[in-house]
Design an enzyme around this catalytic site. Sequence first.
Site, mmCIF file in Angstrom:
data_model
loop_
_atom_site.group_PDB
_atom_site.id
_atom_site.type_symbol
_atom_site.label_atom_id
_atom_site.label_comp_id
_atom_site.label_asym_id
_atom_site.label_seq_id
_atom_site.Cartn_x
_atom_site.Cartn_y
_atom_site.Cartn_z
ATOM 1 N N HIS A 1 -0.546 -5.614 0.945
ATOM 2 C CA HIS A 1 -0.712 -4.154 1.037
ATOM 3 C C HIS A 1 -2.110 -3.806 0.499
ATOM 4 O O HIS A 1 -2.258 -3.208 -0.565
ATOM 5 C CB HIS A 1 0.389 -3.466 0.224
ATOM 6 N N GLN B 1 -3.279 -0.130 -0.571
ATOM 7 C CA GLN B 1 -2.672 0.335 -1.817
ATOM 8 C C GLN B 1 -3.400 -0.264 -3.024
ATOM 9 O O GLN B 1 -3.688 0.430 -3.996
ATOM 10 C CB GLN B 1 -1.188 -0.047 -1.864
ATOM 11 N N ARG C 1 -4.939 7.219 -2.395
ATOM 12 C CA ARG C 1 -4.781 6.603 -1.070
ATOM 13 C C ARG C 1 -5.673 7.328 -0.063
ATOM 14 O O ARG C 1 -6.317 6.710 0.779
ATOM 15 C CB ARG C 1 -3.314 6.682 -0.601
#
Length: 310
Positions: free
Chosen positions: A132, A135, A296
């Site tokens: 990920h 993130q 984000r």
Amino acid sequence: MLKGKDLLSIHSLSVDEVEEILKFAEELKSKQKNGIEHKILKGKTLGMIFEKSSTRTRVSFETGMYQLGGHALFLSSKDLQLGRGEPIKDTARVLSRYLDGIMIRTFGHERVEELAKYADIPVINGLTDLLHPCQVLTDLLTIREHKGKNMVNLKMAYVGDGNNMAHSYLYGAAKVGMNISIATPDDYRPDSHIIMNAIADAEDTGAEIDIMKDPIKAVEGADIIATDTWASMGQESEHDQRKKIFAPYQVNAELLKHAKSDAIVLHCLPAYRGEEITEEIFEKNAQVIFDEAENRLHVQKAIMALTMCD
Ligand code: CP
Ligand code: NVA
């Protein structure tokens, strides 16, 4: 440096590229806070393929694209021919004729790699079972904001499942030279090839990497503690069994006594209170956790602008 490139894994980025993303994210965040527009992706379109659920990834990519002057298309695999068996390599070549970039959230990491291989536009990994990266780049920005730019003397502890977040933390910490300890039950350790890659990167940056079983030892002297759900998307049927196995890995007041007194707690969200984190510790750290969620937007705007710009 990143122009035209894919962003599939932090491991494939250079140290300078990670710095470039974080620096540009800071600049874009400051611009947005001061009401200064930056329409660097005017006229560009991002396709966002989702084969799994999302709140943050979908909303932050879509809003980020709008703020950069471009347009984002939400493409659920339920509605795409991809969901009815059209090969990913054909989808990649078709979408490359319409779009300027693709963000994909899916299961197997090899699906993202195949998409990137056949697409001739940048592909961004919005989460796979393995990694990920968006993130964790976001978490690095959040750590910089709360703990200062020099991460070399910091210690991060990740406690819980050796999953996509654990893997990306290993890659992220290794790239910026931050020490990292990961504590998981024996059968849930991070993948050994990810550990090997991180150790190789850490040789250049001096990061210390420790993988262990004992959560108390992992958090000893830590500046940052991170955790994640014990049952990731696709593992719902294992939830009850995992709840028992992971119980000693809960981030709670008792565990945090072993960390530095000013340690911060990160959580990528969604959080399951009473499982990987207590309500008390979550709420005590809500400011930093929601800064993390906000970031984000800024980090992904930087990634899109750097990879998709002319
Ligand atoms: N942290 C994260 O990726 O959130 P979503 O699953 O809501 O996108
Ligand atoms: N490990 C979690 C992260 C969610 C953002 C999952 O893959 O479901």
